[in-house]
Design a protein around this motif. Structure first.
Motif, PDB file in Angstrom:
ATOM      1  N   ARG A  25       0.844  -1.194   0.000  1.00 23.48           N
ATOM      2  CA  ARG A  25       0.000   0.000   0.000  1.00 23.48           C
ATOM      3  C   ARG A  25       0.871   1.231   0.000  1.00 23.48           C
ATOM      4  NH1 ARG A  25      -5.459   1.484   2.368  1.00 23.48           N
ATOM      5  NH2 ARG A  25      -5.213   3.685   2.751  1.00 23.48           N
ATOM      6  N   GLU A  27       1.676   4.630   1.162  1.00 30.30           N
ATOM      7  CA  GLU A  27       1.300   5.468   2.303  1.00 30.30           C
ATOM      8  C   GLU A  27       2.231   6.643   2.407  1.00 30.30           C
ATOM      9  OE1 GLU A  27      -0.111   1.571   4.808  1.00 30.30           O
ATOM     10  OE2 GLU A  27       1.950   2.274   4.751  1.00 30.30           O
ATOM     11  N   THR A  28       1.753   7.661   3.092  1.00 28.93           N
ATOM     12  CA  THR A  28       2.627   8.811   3.321  1.00 28.93           C
ATOM     13  C   THR A  28       3.150   8.741   4.743  1.00 28.93           C
ATOM     14  OG1 THR A  28       0.521   9.916   3.515  1.00 28.93           O
ATOM     15  CG2 THR A  28       1.921  10.582   1.701  1.00 28.93           C
TER      16      THR A  28
ATOM     17  N   GLN C 126      -5.949   1.077  -1.842  1.00 29.11           N
ATOM     18  CA  GLN C 126      -4.970   2.148  -1.667  1.00 29.11           C
ATOM     19  C   GLN C 126      -5.556   3.416  -1.095  1.00 29.11           C
ATOM     20  OE1 GLN C 126      -1.720   1.545  -2.399  1.00 29.11           O
ATOM     21  NE2 GLN C 126      -2.340  -0.531  -2.953  1.00 29.11           N
TER      22      GLN C 126
END
Lengths: 413, 254, 307
Positions: A25, A27-28, C126
């Motif tokens: 995934r 992600e930040t 996501q």
């Protein structure tokens, strides 16, 4: 051996297609972008999925047999045509109608409210059915006419103070006008081109509504849209001429809900009546003939563009009526309600119901509106399942739930 | 008296291919005219040009003195020229009766409000439509199949229905594209009688594309022969049968 | 050069950049339509998947310490193209092949369903928020005086070059190779090609794969150009690309390219000289206007009905 090979390939494909999505995934982390690893939690699901796909492919024939039955059966299950047993049909209709009118007085408020929403979709489905099911036109932008109807009421009310009953026919008329203006140049195009142009038109309407902020409120929409009144009596708690004051009873917010439901029911009955009449007129016959063989129609003097235009315009009018009612019920509208997915949902209702079949469309609308409510826990997955359902229905039962059984003109000997 | 149909210099080009080249023909009222020629001679293309399904590249077509070349098919049909097709084009999911009603579309009451409210005018129009349909069903002997789905008819019956459907739209000129194709000798004789009946009693002229020579020679007032899109000969059956060019085109050099 | 001219050139360059990527996606639509006559509604989502795959690969490599832009982009292209090809093949196999002989509307509904499915699949996996990546390629050529400078950024240049190479390769493939010839035969007459021994199922699958690979290239390019992606970019891009394909004449590959470029430039010009909010409206307006006068698109073959 061959089966095992193809099963392995299928499982392998599944792992590739699903693995990267479930396992990783984006992600930040702070300001950076990272790829999060979720394989440790995801691998069980992946293994399960892979195993299922493997087995399904291995026992392909056995698995698909019940679905093939699904497709064939029900072709013979067609409701008897009204003409065959007119007395029975009339009795049945009266019973159903009576039931529909009485139950809101005993049902829960939430249920009645849901039923009203369902009726809106029934109306939209029936309207699009005229365009897609009866005349055979690929319309992917139906939501545009819905929006025209809704905003007609909202704007006429906001700027000119018109009430619901005045705006209702105007909304239908304006939507029909838009349908005519769009249809006139566009309906002579081939089917697939028509699809993309109508889709584009739906988007244009949404963009215009979103951006003409001075006129339409832009993304904030228009609020404070009044509910319809019963001969001038409003169903509010406070105000001028109030329903509960007139009849000397205490205020109950349930009256409003029931009134809206009955109004929606009335609109739906009106829609069904008109469409039934149309089917028994030369126009309805022309629609069906056009769907079957356009070239033969031309050779008999029928103008295909004109006939398509009537279907398109009438369908748009129904969307207009539904739209103005929708605005009245919600009290507030914004361009958010008129996105493409709505057109897709209404189209799904028409196709799932069995194109052309009125009862099928009604049933499909009920299913499509009530099912999401019943499966609230799966809210996140609703759209995902909707997409999946559309694909599966087309593969397994493209003729819809209740394929059309049209009233035929009979010659009495 | 003006000709019913006057065609002159009819030409049709598809890119570089000239499918029809300077074809001319005339028809009068109550005439049966046939267009014959070897396969690929462009006969159906001529029909398509005359009936508005193709836009001719050149030439003129006059129907009752009015120029109709280039008009779309449905307009030409409304003027009174209707046609059948090589492959039967019935509305297969509709009943026989409904096929005949659709053909009468422009003659029926198509007023929206009248239909909604079932006004007496509307009811009368529908009744007349049914009566006319009945008349044509009797004419082609399909009355007992009135409520049958058109796709369920036998081939010969479908052909008859197609002709009846054309007639139900009250044409002045009926164009039949290979009406005898696939029919047995009995059915062909019936067709012969039907076409003459239509000419004598219902006042239509008939333009025919046909390969069945017995039918053509027996029924035609006038015959036009085309070969490779160009006119080859024309005349009475007797004249055409003895024309050396025609014989050469069909049978090759002696 | 004066300022207005420079401004115009800038917009032209921007328009051609976007237009090239539209062209890449449009080719996928037009090839599929040319062979089996169906609108692959899910094609836009394949482009979106390609963009996400690219982002993941590049981010993953950057986390592993790899810095070279060349390596990052190349890996992104490779992985993305392979992954989308698998998606393209699977979509065709699962959702379209069973419906090959059905009516148009049935296949279209299935395609719409597949599009909704893919979009939500990505959203669930996501998240629906934007995902942003640091700029990989910066800088470019500037020209003009100090007041206003038009620039052709290196990223834009990369887009032009990659698009040009892809289309040249595709065009060579279609015109020179045996498989390409088979593709053309199937596009002309599927039944006949089948009778002549061409495995139409394989060719159709190949068409979807090629389309998906091109969409992946577009995904990598546009993703890097804008630096931001979300699960919804597929719908918009798909719609624009399909508009481009129809504009140029559906079924014609040069038409798709022409349509894509034309649409991109129209958008850029509308946004620059008129208004950015309404540029989509103008694009659709362009489509409707063109179809009114050229019902089969600019380079489309005029259809002669067989009666």
């Amino acid at each position: 051996m061959n089966n095992i090979k193809s099963a392995l390939i299928a499982a392998g494909l599944f792992l590739i297609l699903a693995g990267w999505l479930m396992g990783f995934r984006l992600e930040t982390a702070g300001t950076r972008l990272v790829v999060g690893n979720r394989l440790d939690t995801a691998w069980e699901w992946l293994a399960l999925g892979g195993g299922l796909v493997f087995l399904a492919q291995l026992f392909h024939a056995q698995v698909t047999r019940p679905f093939k039955l699904l497709a064939e059966r029900g072709g013979s299950f067609a409701l008897p045509a009204p003409e065959e047993k007119p007395m029975l049909f009339r009795l049945l209709t009266l019973l159903v109608l009576a039931g529909l009118i009485i139950w809101p007085f005993i049902g829960s408020r939430g249920a009645v409210d849901l039923a009203t929403l369902t009726l809106i979709y029934v109306m939209l489905g029936l309207g699009l059915n005229v365009v897609v099911g009866l005349a055979g036109l690929l319309d992917l932008g139906y939501v545009a006419f819905y929006a025209v109807g809704a905003y007609s009421y909202a704007l006429l009310n906001a700027y000119l103070g018109f009430d619901f009953w005045t705006c209702l026919p105007i909304a239908g008329g304006l939507a029909a006008l838009f349908g005519f203006l769009l249809g006139f140049p566009v309906l002579r195009l081939r089917g697939d081109y028509l699809a993309i142009v109508t889709l584009g038109f739906g988007e244009i309407i949404r963009i215009l509504l979103n951006n003409m902020t001075e006129l339409t409120g832009g993304p904030n929409g228009i609020a404070g849209i009044p509910k319809p009144t019963l001969f001038g009596l409003a169903f509010e708690r406070k105000g001028d001429s109030l329903f509960h004051e007139f009849f000397n009873i205490s205020y109950n917010s349930g009256y409003k809900v029931i009134f809206l439901y009955l109004l929606a029911l009335g609109l739906v009955v009106f829609t069904i009546f008109i469409i039934n009449r149309l089917l028994r007129m030369p126009l309805g016959r022309a629609w069906e003939a056009l769907r079957e063989d356009e070239i033969a129609c031309r050779s008999l003097g029928l103008n295909p563009t004109l006939i398509k235009l009537t279907a398109f315009t009438i369908g748009a009018a129904f969307a207009g009526f539904a739209g103005s009612f929708f605005a009245a019920r919600q009290g507030f509208i914004s361009p958010e309600s008129f996105v493409f997915i709505e057109s897709a949902i209404i189209l799904a209702i028409v196709v799932l119901g069995g194109m052309g079949s009125q009862i099928g469309v009604v049933l499909a609308a009920i299913v499509m509106t009530i099912l999401p409510e019943l499966t609230r826990e799966f809210n996140e997955y609703r759209m995902l399942l909707f997409g999946l359902l559309m694909v599966l229905m087309m593969i397994w039962r493209p003729q819809g739930l209740l394929p059309m059984h049209r009233p035929h003109m009979e010659m009495k000997s | 008296m003006t000709d019913l149909l006057a065609v002159s210099g009819l030409t049709m080009r598809f890119g570089g291919l000239v499918a029809v080249d300077q074809v001319a023909l005339t028809m009068k009222e109550r005439q049966i005219v046939s267009v014959i020629g070897p396969n690929g001679a462009g006969k159906t293309t001529i029909f398509n040009c005359l009936s508005g399904f193709y836009k001719p590249s050149g030439g003129t077509v006059h129907f009752r003195g009015q120029a109709i070349q280039g008009l779309p098919g449905h307009k030409i049909a409304r003027l009174g020229m209707v046609r059948t097709f090589q492959h039967v084009r019935l509305f297969k999911e509709m009943t026989v009766l409904e096929n005949l009603l659709v053909a009468q579309h422009r003659l029926l009451n198509t007023n929206f409000i009248a239909g909604l409210l079932k006004t007496p005018g509307f009811r009368r129009a529908e009744k007349e439509g049914l009566e006319r349909a009945h008349y044509w069903l009797e004419k082609v002997r399909l009355t007992e199949f009135a409520n049958r789905t058109a796709g369920n008819l036998a081939y010969g019956q479908q052909r008859r229905l197609e002709i009846a459907r054309c007639m139900a739209s009250r044409p002045e000129l009926l164009m039949l594209d290979e009406p005898a194709a696939g029919l047995n000798p009995n059915e062909t004789d019936e067709l012969d009688r039907l076409i003459c009946d239509l000419r004598d009693n219902d006042g239509v002229s008939v333009l025919l594309i046909e390969h069945d020579m017995k039918l053509v020679m027996g029924i035609s007032d006038h015959i036009y022969v085309v070969n490779q899109g160009r006119p080859l000969a024309d005349g009475t059956p007797g004249q055409v049968q003895n024309n050396a060019e025609v014989i050469k085109a069909y049978l090759g050099e002696a | 050069m004066s300022e207005p001219i420079l401004y115009f050139i800038q917009q032209l360059l921007n328009g051609l950049t976007i237009g090239s990527t539209y062209a890449l996606i449009a080719i996928g639509y037009t090839m599929v339509y040319g062979i089996i006559g169906m609108i692959n509604f899910a094609h836009g989502e394949v482009y979106m998947i390609g963009a996400y795959a690219a982002f993941m690969v590049m981010t993953g490599l950057m986390m592993a310490g790899i810095d070279s832009t060349f390596l990052l982009l190349t890996s992104a292209f490779l992985v993305s193209m392979v992954l989308t090809s698998v998606y393209g093949y699977s979509i065709e196999r699962l959702a379209y092949r069973p419906l090959r002989s059905s009516k148009r509307l049935i296949a279209l509904i299935s395609a719409i369903g597949m599009s909704i499915f893919l979009q939500n699949m990505m959203r669930l996996s996501q998240g629906s928020r934007d995902v942003a990546m640091p700029t990989l390629v910066s800088g470019g050529w500037n020209f003009g005086e100090a007041d206003f400078q038009a620039s052709l950024s290196y990223m834009q240049l990369i887009i032009f070059v990659v698009t040009f190479i892809s289309m040249t390769l595709l065009s060579l493939f279609i015109s020179r190779s045996r498989m390409g010839r088979a593709c053309r035969a199937c596009a002309e007459d599927l039944k006949m090609a089948n009778l002549l021994g061409i495995n139409s199922n394989s060719i159709i699958a190949l068409t979807f794969v090629i389309g998906a690979a091109l969409a992946a290239i577009a995904g990598v390019l546009l993703g890097s150009y804008y630096g931001v992606i979300n699960p919804y970019i597929g719908f918009i891009a798909g719609l624009k690309a399909f508009t481009a394909a129809v504009l140029g004449g559906i079924g014609s590959i040069p038409g798709a390219v022409l349509g894509g470029l034309l649409l991109g430039v129209t958008e850029a010009m509308t946004g620059a000289y008129f208004s950015t909010e309404y540029k989509d409206v103008v694009s659709f307006g362009l489509l409707i206007s063109v179809l009114l006068f050229m019902p089969t698109g600019i380079l489309g073959k005029p259809e002669v009905e067989k009666v």
